[in-house]
Scaffold this motif. Structure first.
Motif, short mmCIF file in Angstrom:
data_model
loop_
_atom_site.label_atom_id
_atom_site.label_comp_id
_atom_site.label_asym_id
_atom_site.label_seq_id
_atom_site.Cartn_x
_atom_site.Cartn_y
_atom_site.Cartn_z
N UNK A 170 13.86 15.79 1.75
CA UNK A 170 14.26 16.93 1.07
C UNK A 170 15.48 17.86 1.70
N UNK A 171 16.29 18.21 1.50
CA UNK A 171 17.34 19.01 2.19
C UNK A 171 17.83 20.14 1.01
N UNK A 172 18.42 21.05 1.84
CA UNK A 172 19.29 22.18 1.01
C UNK A 172 20.72 21.93 0.93
N UNK A 173 21.32 21.96 0.01
CA UNK A 173 22.75 21.74 -0.10
C UNK A 173 23.40 23.11 -0.57
N UNK A 174 24.33 23.71 0.32
CA UNK A 174 25.02 24.96 -0.20
C UNK A 174 26.24 24.71 -0.47
N UNK A 175 26.87 24.90 -1.63
CA UNK A 175 28.41 24.54 -1.84
C UNK A 175 28.88 25.89 -2.50
N UNK A 176 30.20 25.77 -1.79
CA UNK A 176 30.94 27.07 -2.22
C UNK A 176 31.79 26.69 -3.27
N UNK A 177 32.05 27.49 -4.15
CA UNK A 177 32.88 26.98 -5.53
C UNK A 177 33.44 28.57 -5.71
N UNK A 178 35.00 28.39 -5.54
CA UNK A 178 35.66 29.63 -6.25
C UNK A 178 35.24 30.73 -5.35
N UNK B 265 1.70 10.77 1.19
CA UNK B 265 2.27 11.05 2.45
C UNK B 265 3.44 10.36 2.74
N UNK B 266 3.74 9.07 2.18
CA UNK B 266 5.08 8.64 2.52
C UNK B 266 5.92 9.45 1.57
N UNK B 267 5.75 9.77 0.48
CA UNK B 267 6.68 10.59 -0.43
C UNK B 267 6.99 11.89 0.21
N UNK B 268 6.03 12.58 0.87
CA UNK B 268 6.45 13.62 1.53
C UNK B 268 7.52 13.40 2.71
N UNK B 269 7.22 12.20 3.34
CA UNK B 269 8.19 11.75 4.46
C UNK B 269 9.47 11.52 4.00
N UNK B 270 9.67 10.96 2.80
CA UNK B 270 10.74 10.76 2.40
C UNK B 270 11.48 12.17 1.99
N UNK B 271 10.93 13.10 1.44
CA UNK B 271 11.32 14.25 1.32
C UNK B 271 11.73 15.03 2.52
N UNK B 272 11.34 14.80 3.60
CA UNK B 272 11.25 15.46 4.85
C UNK B 272 12.45 15.00 5.65
N UNK B 273 12.58 13.66 5.78
CA UNK B 273 13.41 12.86 6.58
C UNK B 273 14.25 11.91 5.98
N UNK B 274 15.39 11.76 6.41
CA UNK B 274 16.35 11.16 5.89
C UNK B 274 16.11 9.53 5.70
N UNK B 275 16.54 8.50 4.73
CA UNK B 275 16.50 7.26 4.67
C UNK B 275 16.92 6.75 6.13
N UNK B 276 17.91 7.25 6.54
CA UNK B 276 18.45 6.57 7.93
C UNK B 276 17.49 6.72 9.32
N UNK B 277 16.93 8.08 9.16
CA UNK B 277 15.98 8.19 10.23
C UNK B 277 14.78 7.43 10.09
N UNK C 286 14.60 4.45 8.51
CA UNK C 286 14.99 3.20 8.85
C UNK C 286 15.03 2.79 10.36
N UNK C 287 15.64 3.76 11.26
CA UNK C 287 15.60 3.81 12.58
C UNK C 287 14.31 3.54 13.25
N UNK C 288 13.43 4.31 12.76
CA UNK C 288 12.00 4.00 13.37
C UNK C 288 11.48 2.85 12.97
N UNK C 289 11.87 2.49 11.69
CA UNK C 289 11.21 1.13 11.38
C UNK C 289 11.91 -0.03 12.13
N UNK C 290 13.04 -0.07 12.71
CA UNK C 290 13.80 -0.92 13.50
C UNK C 290 13.48 -0.89 14.83
N UNK C 291 13.31 0.39 15.49
CA UNK C 291 13.18 0.44 16.92
C UNK C 291 11.95 0.80 17.38
N UNK C 292 10.79 1.27 16.50
CA UNK C 292 9.70 1.74 16.99
C UNK C 292 8.83 0.82 17.53
N UNK C 293 8.16 1.06 18.71
CA UNK C 293 6.99 -0.02 19.07
C UNK C 293 5.67 0.71 18.67
#
Length: 130
Positions: free
Chosen positions: A1-9, A87-99, A101-108
Motif C-alpha cells: 500500500x502506498x500514498x499517492x498525492x496528486x496536484x490538480x489545478x 500475512x501475505x496480503x499485508x506483505x503485498x500492501x506494504x511492499x511493491x511487487x518488484x521488491x 519479486x527481488x526477494x523471491x529471485x535473490x534470497x537464500x
C-alpha cells in the motif's frame, strides 16, 4: 500500500494505492487541505514496525527493533516462509511487487519449496533447473 498525492489545478489530493491481484486500485481520500485527510496520510506514513499479528513469526528477534525498510528482505522471507494468507496480503500492501519479486529471485533464506510455490502464486516463471 502506498500514498499517492496528486496536484490538480494547484491543489493536492490524496489517494491510497493498493494491489488487488494483478490490478492496482486507487481509493480517493480527499483534498490534503482537510485535517482528517492530512491525519490519515500522516498515520499511514508513520507505520514503522510490523503489525501485532505478525509478531508471532519473529520469535527469535525483538519485533520492536525491526525496521520495515531496512529489514525488508528478512521480513519478506519470514512471511513467505512461515506466514498465512492474511500475512501475505499485508506483505503485498506494504511492499511493491518488484521488491517481493527481488526477494523471491535473490534470497537464500527461502526454501526451494516456498520459492517455487510463491513464484507460481505471483504468476512468475520459475527458471527450470538444467
Amino acid at each position: 500500500m502506498s500514498i499517492v498525492v496528486r496536484t490538480i489545478h494547484g491543489r493536492q489530493y490524496a489517494y491510497v494505492s493498493r494491489r488487488e491481484g494483478k490490478r492496482m486500485i486507487q481509493t480517493y481520500l480527499g483534498p490534503m487541505s482537510r485535517p482528517d485527510v492530512q491525519a490519515a496520510v500522516d498515520g499511514l506514513f508513520e507505520e514503522k514496525g510490523i503489525p501485532e499479528r505478525l509478531r508471532r513469526l519473529f520469535w527469535d528477534t525483538d519485533p520492536e527493533s525491526l525496521d520495515l525498510s531496512r529489514h525488508a528482505t528478512a521480513i519478506i522471507e519470514r512471511v513467505l516462509e512461515m506466514g498465512d494468507l492474511q500475512d501475505v496480503r499485508w506483505l503485498q500492501h506494504r511492499y511493491t511487487g518488484t521488491t517481493i519479486a527481488q526477494v523471491l529471485t535473490l534470497s537464500k533464506g527461502l526454501s526451494p519449496r516456498s520459492r517455487v510455490f510463491w513464484n507460481l502464486w505471483f504468476g512468475r516463471e520459475e527458471p527450470c533447473a538444467p
